[in-house]
Write a protein that holds these residues in place. Structure first.
Motif, PDB file in Angstrom:
ATOM      1  N   LEU A 123       0.861  -1.182   0.000  1.00 20.41           N
ATOM      2  CA  LEU A 123       0.000   0.000   0.000  1.00 20.41           C
ATOM      3  C   LEU A 123       0.895   1.229   0.000  1.00 20.41           C
ATOM      4  O   LEU A 123       1.823   1.338   0.813  1.00 20.41           O
ATOM      5  N   ILE A 124       0.634   2.153  -0.917  1.00 25.20           N
ATOM      6  CA  ILE A 124       1.436   3.362  -1.052  1.00 25.20           C
ATOM      7  C   ILE A 124       0.703   4.506  -0.354  1.00 25.20           C
ATOM      8  O   ILE A 124      -0.330   4.982  -0.829  1.00 25.20           O
ATOM      9  N   ALA A 125       1.223   4.915   0.785  1.00 24.76           N
ATOM     10  CA  ALA A 125       0.561   5.925   1.614  1.00 24.76           C
ATOM     11  C   ALA A 125       0.955   7.328   1.160  1.00 24.76           C
ATOM     12  O   ALA A 125       1.426   8.151   1.950  1.00 24.76           O
ATOM     13  N   ASN A 126       0.751   7.586  -0.125  1.00 24.31           N
ATOM     14  CA  ASN A 126       1.126   8.880  -0.681  1.00 24.31           C
ATOM     15  C   ASN A 126       0.360   9.102  -1.974  1.00 24.31           C
ATOM     16  O   ASN A 126      -0.561   8.325  -2.290  1.00 24.31           O
ATOM     17  N   ARG A 127       0.757  10.071  -2.756  1.00 25.33           N
ATOM     18  CA  ARG A 127      -0.003  10.426  -3.950  1.00 25.33           C
ATOM     19  C   ARG A 127       0.935  10.974  -5.027  1.00 25.33           C
ATOM     20  O   ARG A 127       2.132  11.084  -4.834  1.00 25.33           O
ATOM     21  N   SER A 128       0.350  11.322  -6.153  1.00 28.30           N
ATOM     22  CA  SER A 128       1.000  12.052  -7.243  1.00 28.30           C
ATOM     23  C   SER A 128       2.307  11.395  -7.686  1.00 28.30           C
ATOM     24  O   SER A 128       2.402  10.184  -7.801  1.00 28.30           O
ATOM     25  N   GLU A 129       3.316  12.232  -7.941  1.00 26.28           N
ATOM     26  CA  GLU A 129       4.545  11.775  -8.591  1.00 26.28           C
ATOM     27  C   GLU A 129       5.246  10.650  -7.846  1.00 26.28           C
ATOM     28  O   GLU A 129       5.675   9.667  -8.445  1.00 26.28           O
ATOM     29  N   ILE A 130       5.381  10.762  -6.519  1.00 26.76           N
ATOM     30  CA  ILE A 130       6.109   9.722  -5.794  1.00 26.76           C
ATOM     31  C   ILE A 130       5.307   8.425  -5.769  1.00 26.76           C
ATOM     32  O   ILE A 130       5.879   7.331  -5.798  1.00 26.76           O
ATOM     33  N   ALA A 131       3.972   8.520  -5.745  1.00 22.83           N
ATOM     34  CA  ALA A 131       3.166   7.298  -5.812  1.00 22.83           C
ATOM     35  C   ALA A 131       3.360   6.605  -7.155  1.00 22.83           C
ATOM     36  O   ALA A 131       3.503   5.376  -7.225  1.00 22.83           O
ATOM     37  N   VAL A 132       3.381   7.382  -8.233  1.00 21.38           N
ATOM     38  CA  VAL A 132       3.645   6.816  -9.559  1.00 21.38           C
ATOM     39  C   VAL A 132       5.015   6.145  -9.579  1.00 21.38           C
ATOM     40  O   VAL A 132       5.176   5.039 -10.108  1.00 21.38           O
ATOM     41  N   ARG A 133       5.996   6.804  -8.986  1.00 20.93           N
ATOM     42  CA  ARG A 133       7.362   6.252  -8.961  1.00 20.93           C
ATOM     43  C   ARG A 133       7.392   4.898  -8.245  1.00 20.93           C
ATOM     44  O   ARG A 133       8.031   3.945  -8.710  1.00 20.93           O
ATOM     45  N   ILE A 134       6.703   4.790  -7.128  1.00 23.38           N
ATOM     46  CA  ILE A 134       6.690   3.539  -6.373  1.00 23.38           C
ATOM     47  C   ILE A 134       5.925   2.460  -7.135  1.00 23.38           C
ATOM     48  O   ILE A 134       6.323   1.291  -7.155  1.00 23.38           O
ATOM     49  N   ILE A 135       4.840   2.842  -7.791  1.00 23.06           N
ATOM     50  CA  ILE A 135       4.083   1.887  -8.604  1.00 23.06           C
ATOM     51  C   ILE A 135       4.964   1.319  -9.713  1.00 23.06           C
ATOM     52  O   ILE A 135       4.957   0.109  -9.981  1.00 23.06           O
ATOM     53  N   ARG A 136       5.734   2.177 -10.371  1.00 22.13           N
ATOM     54  CA  ARG A 136       6.650   1.713 -11.431  1.00 22.13           C
ATOM     55  C   ARG A 136       7.654   0.708 -10.864  1.00 22.13           C
ATOM     56  O   ARG A 136       7.981  -0.299 -11.510  1.00 22.13           O
ATOM     57  N   ALA A 137       8.148   0.975  -9.665  1.00 19.22           N
ATOM     58  CA  ALA A 137       9.098   0.049  -9.042  1.00 19.22           C
ATOM     59  C   ALA A 137       8.431  -1.293  -8.762  1.00 19.22           C
ATOM     60  O   ALA A 137       9.025  -2.355  -8.990  1.00 19.22           O
ATOM     61  N   CYS A 138       7.207  -1.258  -8.275  1.00 16.69           N
ATOM     62  CA  CYS A 138       6.473  -2.503  -8.018  1.00 16.69           C
ATOM     63  C   CYS A 138       6.310  -3.311  -9.305  1.00 16.69           C
ATOM     64  O   CYS A 138       6.444  -4.545  -9.303  1.00 16.69           O
ATOM     65  N   GLN A 139       6.014  -2.618 -10.391  1.00 16.42           N
ATOM     66  CA  GLN A 139       5.866  -3.301 -11.673  1.00 16.42           C
ATOM     67  C   GLN A 139       7.159  -3.976 -12.095  1.00 16.42           C
ATOM     68  O   GLN A 139       7.139  -5.074 -12.684  1.00 16.42           O
ATOM     69  N   GLN A 140       8.293  -3.347 -11.792  1.00 18.17           N
ATOM     70  CA  GLN A 140       9.590  -3.904 -12.176  1.00 18.17           C
ATOM     71  C   GLN A 140       9.861  -5.232 -11.489  1.00 18.17           C
ATOM     72  O   GLN A 140      10.538  -6.103 -12.044  1.00 18.17           O
ATOM     73  N   ILE A 141       9.360  -5.414 -10.265  1.00 20.64           N
ATOM     74  CA  ILE A 141       9.714  -6.620  -9.507  1.00 20.64           C
ATOM     75  C   ILE A 141       8.496  -7.492  -9.196  1.00 20.64           C
ATOM     76  O   ILE A 141       8.562  -8.383  -8.343  1.00 20.64           O
ATOM     77  N   GLY A 142       7.386  -7.246  -9.896  1.00 22.52           N
ATOM     78  CA  GLY A 142       6.242  -8.138  -9.811  1.00 22.52           C
ATOM     79  C   GLY A 142       5.460  -8.071  -8.519  1.00 22.52           C
ATOM     80  O   GLY A 142       4.932  -9.089  -8.051  1.00 22.52           O
ATOM     81  N   ILE A 143       5.365  -6.873  -7.923  1.00 22.80           N
ATOM     82  CA  ILE A 143       4.619  -6.695  -6.683  1.00 22.80           C
ATOM     83  C   ILE A 143       3.331  -5.934  -6.976  1.00 22.80           C
ATOM     84  O   ILE A 143       3.309  -4.994  -7.776  1.00 22.80           O
ATOM     85  N   PRO A 151      -3.285  10.199 -12.236  1.00 22.31           N
ATOM     86  CA  PRO A 151      -2.505   9.122 -12.852  1.00 22.31           C
ATOM     87  C   PRO A 151      -2.106   8.003 -11.902  1.00 22.31           C
ATOM     88  O   PRO A 151      -2.118   6.832 -12.280  1.00 22.31           O
ATOM     89  N   HIS A 152      -1.770   8.325 -10.664  1.00 26.73           N
ATOM     90  CA  HIS A 152      -1.342   7.243  -9.756  1.00 26.73           C
ATOM     91  C   HIS A 152      -2.500   6.312  -9.424  1.00 26.73           C
ATOM     92  O   HIS A 152      -2.293   5.114  -9.190  1.00 26.73           O
ATOM     93  N   VAL A 153      -3.710   6.837  -9.441  1.00 28.74           N
ATOM     94  CA  VAL A 153      -4.889   6.000  -9.181  1.00 28.74           C
ATOM     95  C   VAL A 153      -5.136   5.054 -10.343  1.00 28.74           C
ATOM     96  O   VAL A 153      -5.446   3.873 -10.169  1.00 28.74           O
ATOM     97  N   LYS A 154      -4.970   5.577 -11.559  1.00 25.03           N
ATOM     98  CA  LYS A 154      -5.210   4.769 -12.753  1.00 25.03           C
ATOM     99  C   LYS A 154      -4.099   3.747 -12.997  1.00 25.03           C
ATOM    100  O   LYS A 154      -4.352   2.666 -13.538  1.00 25.03           O
ATOM    101  N   LEU A 155      -2.897   4.086 -12.596  1.00 22.39           N
ATOM    102  CA  LEU A 155      -1.759   3.213 -12.885  1.00 22.39           C
ATOM    103  C   LEU A 155      -1.641   2.044 -11.914  1.00 22.39           C
ATOM    104  O   LEU A 155      -1.156   0.967 -12.286  1.00 22.39           O
ATOM    105  N   ALA A 156      -2.072   2.232 -10.684  1.00 21.28           N
ATOM    106  CA  ALA A 156      -1.935   1.191  -9.663  1.00 21.28           C
ATOM    107  C   ALA A 156      -2.784  -0.031  -9.995  1.00 21.28           C
ATOM    108  O   ALA A 156      -3.793   0.056 -10.690  1.00 21.28           O
ATOM    109  N   ASP A 157      -2.396  -1.167  -9.454  1.00 22.80           N
ATOM    110  CA  ASP A 157      -3.183  -2.381  -9.643  1.00 22.80           C
ATOM    111  C   ASP A 157      -4.536  -2.275  -8.947  1.00 22.80           C
ATOM    112  O   ASP A 157      -5.547  -2.773  -9.447  1.00 22.80           O
TER     113      ASP A 157
END
Length: 498
Positions: A25-45, A59-65
């Motif tokens: 769970l990403i307890a944040n928003r906007s750019e840093i949330a997108v950044r963490i989501i991208r990292a999760c995608q890289q390692i299958g989380i 965007p972070h809402v739409k991009l997250a799983d």
């Protein structure tokens, strides 16, 4: 991010052999949330975003799983992004294994880190005790004064007596100029430079205390420090795995120059720092590493120093116990994905197993510019509105600019409101040399458009074209001393560009 080295394996439970972290769970928003989501995608989380009514289509809402609504901002007694109980409960409801705090909000809140652990979840960051000690500037200085006496500390006052008249007297004892700053925060909030005892000294101190209280959970405590006029703000990136790994250590991943600031908030950062001698760099690295090892530091952290350029003497300022906004430039010069490594260490991974760290080399030069919805001509007042068009060269796949990286949490049609920080995007460029990086950033800025809200786009262009910035001699006074010239130049750029 694409092209950055990620950890070599996924930490697993010793009994079940299942990954320890499968859902974050990403307890944040906007750019840093997108950044963490991208990292999760890289390692299958699996990534789980949270959002308020002001961020429904972000965007972070739409991009997250997955995404969870955490409430309205207006009328809430506690801002949803700062509601510890709410966020922990949402993480449990989402069956998350871990929480990533990002930066800002609760990222340096020891009570939040402890609540996460008490709920049986993994906090992706240092231990609550490290945050409690280092996240508070007062306790950090007191601890280092006792346990790391050769780490140079800037003269100042950090005791409990907080009556403005007492603090004013201490400022006079220290000698002007002095810096008043919040004990438990950063980002320029609760910070004032006082250059003489003339004027309403107590009133300025009280204003700083009140601002600190508004931004840091009611904590109005401030420190009084000697202000190094014309200094350079240099920070060292550390990364540790001491807490959970026998024989772990703290690694130093280079430094960043963050002296281009307005209202004590960073505007342009670069790595490596220009004009820093090799001897001073090595001494800074040793001091930063010792601080990390002393605390058995876990994950990403930043040790900040103020440097006096003529003497190359430096003084410890603070430790930021989180990922930094400007981590992008460190990633570009090291080739490491710092966010995936945060997750790796939080799951018990050993940094010694990462070959890129064992053979770490700093290559080339990176510069980051913070594109913000603000008006430089009005003392950088934040601006609101709807982004009618947001376009950068990143979208031009036919003519790509190699070494360009865009980190953002907005898009065309996004609303910029008064509820959140004014940053729209981080524009980062990488090149073999500093001169090439500056020219590349200038090109990218010319090809970037953000219409519908007032931004600092042209002002940033004026900064990087300025002779003092290009020389590398600039200090934390750079914008203040050159504001009229920078504003005039930015208006010229605005008029001259098609």
């Amino acid at each position: 991010m694409e092209g950055l080295a990620i950890p070599p394996y996924t930490p697993t439970h010793p009994d079940t052999h299942q990954p320890l972290i499968r859902r974050i769970l990403i307890a944040n928003r906007s750019e840093i949330a997108v950044r963490i989501i991208r990292a999760c995608q890289q390692i299958g989380i699996t990534s789980v975003a949270v959002y308020t009514d002001a961020d429904g289509g972000a965007p972070h809402v739409k991009l997250a799983d997955e995404a969870i609504f955490i409430g309205r901002i207006e009328g809430s007694k506690v801002h949803p992004h700062q509601d510890i109980k709410l966020l922990v409960n949402m993480a449990k409801k989402a069956k998350a294994d871990a929480i990533h705090p990002g930066y800002g909000y609760l990222s340096e809140n020891a009570a939040f880190a402890q609540a996460v652990q008490d709920a049986g979840l993994i906090f992706i960051g240092p231990s609550p005790s490290s945050i409690s000690l280092l996240g508070d500037k007062k306790s950090a200085k007191e601890y280092l004064m006792t346990h790391a006496k050769h780490v140079p500390l800037i003269p100042g006052y950090s005791d409990e007596e907080q009556v403005p008249s007492h603090l004013a007297a201490k400022a006079c004892e220290i000698g002007f100029p002095v810096l008043i700053k919040a004990a438990s925060g950063g980002g320029g909030k609760g910070m004032r430079i006082i250059r003489s005892e003339q004027g309403d000294l107590e009133g300025v101190i009280k204003a700083a205390q009140q601002e600190a209280g508004r931004h840091f959970g009611g904590d109005e405590r401030v420190l009084v420090e000697k202000y190094v006029d014309g200094g350079k703000h240099v920070e060292v990136q550390i990364f540790g795995d001491n807490a959970k790994t026998p024989g772990g250590k703290v690694w130093v991943l280079g430094e960043r120059e963050c002296s281009v600031q307005r209202r004590h908030q960073k505007v342009v950062e670069e790595s490596p720092s220009p004009l820093l001698s090799s001897e001073t760099r090595a001494a800074m690295f040793r001091a930063a590493q010792e601080i990390g090892e002393l605390l058995k530091y876990e994950g990403a952290g930043t040790v900040e120093f103020i440097l006096d350029p003529p003497t190359q003497k430096f003084y410890f300022l603070e430790v930021n116990t989180r990922i930094q906004v400007e981590h992008t430039i460190t990633e570009q010069v090291t080739g490491l994905d710092l966010v995936t490594h945060q997750i790796f260490v939080a799951g018990g991974g050993k940094l010694a197993d990462c070959p890129q760290l064992a053979n770490l080399q700093i290559r080339g030069h990176a510069i980051e510019a913070r594109l913000c919805a603000e008006n430089p001509a009005m003392d950088f007042a934040p601006c609101t509105g709807t982004i009618r068009l947001f376009a950068t060269p990143e979208e031009d796949r036919a003519n790509p600019i190699l070494g360009l990286r865009l980190d953002t949490g907005v898009e065309t049609g996004s609303q910029i409101t008064s509820h959140f920080d004014s940053m729209i995007a981080k524009i980062t460029v990488y090149a073999p040399t500093r001169e090439q990086a500056i020219e590349k950033l200038a090109l990218v800025l010319r090809k970037t458009a953000c219409l519908g809200v007032i931004t600092n786009l042209e002002f940033i262009s004026a900064i990087i074209q300025h002779a003092e910035f290009r020389s590398g001699r600039y200090t934390t006074n750079f914008i203040e001393e050159n504001i009229d010239e920078l504003l005039a130049s930015s208006r010229g750029i605005l008029v001259g560009d098609p």
